[in-house]
Design a protein around this motif. Sequence first.
Motif, mmCIF file in Angstrom:
data_model
loop_
_atom_site.group_PDB
_atom_site.id
_atom_site.type_symbol
_atom_site.label_atom_id
_atom_site.label_comp_id
_atom_site.label_asym_id
_atom_site.label_seq_id
_atom_site.Cartn_x
_atom_site.Cartn_y
_atom_site.Cartn_z
ATOM 1 N N ASP A 1 16.223 -42.504 51.994
ATOM 2 C CA ASP A 1 16.522 -42.243 50.580
ATOM 3 C C ASP A 1 16.078 -40.660 50.340
ATOM 4 O O ASP A 1 14.813 -40.284 50.642
ATOM 5 N N ALA A 2 16.842 -39.907 49.349
ATOM 6 C CA ALA A 2 16.020 -38.744 49.143
ATOM 7 C C ALA A 2 15.642 -37.757 50.095
ATOM 8 O O ALA A 2 14.577 -37.151 49.706
ATOM 9 N N VAL A 3 16.473 -37.666 50.902
ATOM 10 C CA VAL A 3 15.998 -36.754 52.181
ATOM 11 C C VAL A 3 15.962 -35.069 51.686
ATOM 12 O O VAL A 3 14.890 -34.413 52.067
ATOM 13 N N ALA A 4 16.860 -34.818 50.824
ATOM 14 C CA ALA A 4 16.803 -33.319 50.205
ATOM 15 C C ALA A 4 15.516 -33.053 49.266
ATOM 16 O O ALA A 4 14.896 -32.050 49.641
ATOM 17 N N SER A 5 14.857 -34.071 48.804
ATOM 18 C CA SER A 5 13.738 -33.963 48.209
ATOM 19 C C SER A 5 12.421 -33.585 49.126
ATOM 20 O O SER A 5 11.487 -33.152 48.839
ATOM 21 N N MET A 6 12.737 -34.177 50.199
ATOM 22 C CA MET A 6 11.755 -34.058 51.312
ATOM 23 C C MET A 6 11.724 -32.657 52.096
ATOM 24 O O MET A 6 10.712 -32.264 52.584
ATOM 25 N N LEU A 7 12.949 -32.184 52.157
ATOM 26 C CA LEU A 7 13.146 -30.931 52.737
ATOM 27 C C LEU A 7 12.529 -29.653 52.192
ATOM 28 O O LEU A 7 12.234 -28.825 53.005
ATOM 29 N N TYR A 8 12.720 -29.696 50.855
ATOM 30 C CA TYR A 8 12.450 -28.559 50.285
ATOM 31 C C TYR A 8 11.228 -28.756 49.246
ATOM 32 O O TYR A 8 11.096 -29.423 48.511
ATOM 33 N N ARG A 9 10.285 -27.837 49.439
ATOM 34 C CA ARG A 9 9.088 -27.586 48.472
ATOM 35 C C ARG A 9 9.377 -27.096 47.075
ATOM 36 O O ARG A 9 8.665 -27.583 46.081
ATOM 37 N N ASP A 10 10.306 -26.596 46.781
ATOM 38 C CA ASP A 10 10.773 -26.351 45.442
ATOM 39 C C ASP A 10 11.830 -27.297 44.906
ATOM 40 O O ASP A 10 12.518 -26.971 43.880
ATOM 41 N N TYR A 11 12.203 -28.478 45.536
ATOM 42 C CA TYR A 11 13.263 -29.183 45.158
ATOM 43 C C TYR A 11 12.834 -29.792 43.720
ATOM 44 O O TYR A 11 11.991 -30.228 43.264
ATOM 45 N N SER A 12 13.841 -29.452 42.653
ATOM 46 C CA SER A 12 13.768 -29.624 41.299
ATOM 47 C C SER A 12 12.486 -29.006 40.869
ATOM 48 O O SER A 12 12.212 -29.664 39.700
ATOM 49 N N ARG A 13 12.172 -27.728 41.205
ATOM 50 C CA ARG A 13 11.055 -27.149 40.521
ATOM 51 C C ARG A 13 11.378 -25.781 39.986
ATOM 52 O O ARG A 13 12.409 -25.063 40.727
ATOM 53 N N LYS A 14 10.564 -25.378 38.905
ATOM 54 C CA LYS A 14 11.086 -23.913 38.650
ATOM 55 C C LYS A 14 10.168 -23.044 39.360
ATOM 56 O O LYS A 14 9.232 -23.306 39.875
ATOM 57 N N ASP A 15 10.477 -21.570 39.110
ATOM 58 C CA ASP A 15 9.478 -20.696 39.821
ATOM 59 C C ASP A 15 8.040 -20.886 39.325
ATOM 60 O O ASP A 15 7.969 -21.064 38.162
#
Length: 734
Positions: A413-427
């Motif tokens: 589940d939720a592999v995309a959230s694991m791959l990116y440190r900025d997943y669903s985060r603002k600058d």
Amino acid sequence: MSSSHTAVQPDESAINALVVARHGDPFALLGPHAEGDRVCIRTYLPQALGVEVLRRGTEEPVATMEQDARFPGLFTAYLQTNEPYLLRIRWSSGIQVTEDPYSFGPLMGEMDIYLFAEGNHRNLGQSFGAQYMEIEGVQGVRFAVWAPNAKRVSVVGDFNAWDGRRHPMRARHPAGVWELFIPRLQPGEVYKYEILGPHGVLPLKADPMALATQMPPETGSVVAEPYDFHWNDAEWLAKRAERQGLSAPMSIYELHAGSWRREGGSEGRLYNWHELAEHLIPYIKELGFTHIELMPIMEHPFGGSWGYQLLSQFAPSARYGSPKDFAAFVDACHQADIGVILDWVPAHFPTDAHGLGEFDGTALYEYAHPFEGFHQDWDTYIYNLGRTEVHGFMLASGLHWLKHFHVDGLRVDAVASMLYRDYSRKDGEWIPNRYGGRENLEAIDFLRHLNDVVKVEAPGALVIAEESTAWPGVSRPTEVGGLGFAYKWNMGWMHDTLKYIAEDPVNRCYHHDKMTFGLVYAFSEHFVLPISHDEVVHGKRSLIDKMPGDRWQKFANLRAYLGFMWAHPGKKLLFMGAEFGQWREWSHDHELDWYLLSNYADHQGVHKLVADLNRIYRSEPALYEQDDRPDGFQWLIGDDYSNSVYAWLRWSHDREPLLVVANFTPVVRHGYRIGVPKDGQWQEIFNSDAEVYGGSNVGNGGGVLAEAVESHGEQSSVVLDLPPLGIVMLRPSR
């Protein structure tokens, strides 16, 4: 009994630390210790009325222990020889006879501890946690837990009145593992860990590696029965790799175990695993699915998370029975030739006080910094997979389900959230990796390691990624730079096609490419086409309720969409309820609306259509053998925007063609010519508008004769009547 320790008489401060449960090395004070030519036995048993030392084997009295007047509960006796002994403890509630937990030497093997610290222990569920076992001829439970920053860890439960002073554990340095053997403790006992962290005593913690748990909302861990299940699925396992390969048909029915069906109706009692098997397996066989996929069945505190916010990575939920019951369920599926895939969550975990968060008073399983360790979307903690012990913990969890429960695949589940440190985060709200990039290098390393290890440890098992971005090579081998997954969910195809099918047919001509775009990248990965639970909740409406038009058109659109999906390259996944057109959005608190299937012909028609699609899919190699190869697909008509018609060929390895034609308008297209690669009779093997499915029965009389008229780049062609909002499939007569 282990060799006695040589020790000097403890000073008052050390004893006081033990009494107030702040001593980090209880074995330095408790148990047998050589003092000169005698052996001193010391035990701390708050509330005990008296203690005697007995000879193990004969249970004859050896000595009466003296209670220290300064420290009630601290008992001491001196023996002339170092020999195995028992303690006879007098409580206000009765007499207890047991071996002394502090008479046993170090328990965990050095290799276990080394592999754990290295992050490569692949059987943590059989070595850590609560293991019912025999040590030095004594039955009991060995506890082991990782808490490197704790000052003291105790096992607590009903067996010691939840008193953290009674069973403090031994620390094994430098790994930070704490261990204790409690003699005569039995399976079924509820326990937790009381941990003194750097800043004080923490809320009681459940065991991260518990094999069983209490029924929610209770949160205790449970000592599991020894795992001695007798499997009957050798034949299935021997053929599994072939059945789950790229050139095999895979049609997956996704379900939530607690809301598929219930005893007594919509809000009735949850089925246990045996009852679920009894009802589900015949249903899956009737529909012709090759696999089921279970939403997470690992123990989770909040049912409303559907299992995706779980805390027990090694324990099946007590909601449905014991671990052995779950094994029996998997075994029954395999004997019925049904594969079992589990949703598995290595991305994040909930913040419940009894869980993994700040487990030893520090950020242990999670990243310490909230920009790395807290998931804003889900209010959860993020696993620190860069820490070797956490990496190994999750690796062992995945293998636990595959090896010890014979599960055939993990859907991560939720592999995309694991791959990116900025997943669903603002600058400014995320921390770059060591190279300044946004990739989570530690999670990537973990996923690659997991996929490589699964291939060795669980041959033929699948690891499937729910990954929604354009990350390259998700299902490519690690040796060529991929992540190594067997399959990837095709989220782009799902979003595009659902958006198209929700459009009024009048407007579909403006969105024609939504149905063709998936073929641009269809062979870049090994895809599963997912119509999952996520698409029928949170106001998105059920699959049939997404369809435009009146009731008849909604059902026709649904049938056509399912036909399109089954004829498209990629393995299939359909969430429960869609197979008969449930109107209501899915709710985890209610069973499916089975009355629709019992009472309404149009719902029965969809159900029959899905069964026939699965039957045709499994019997026509052109529909599955070359799912991953451009050679398996050929456009004939992809640009008939004005009529919203599509036509293509699927090809088997042996170059046997199958013609698929879709008409996504409610207008019958008479005399529609389409090129075909072979002369002779073409048999219509599927028509979503057939009367038996609830359609208007527009079709081609069971087949047509190809004419020597060139069309669409082919030397021959057929002239078809295309049903309204319908799909037809034809193949050369055999």
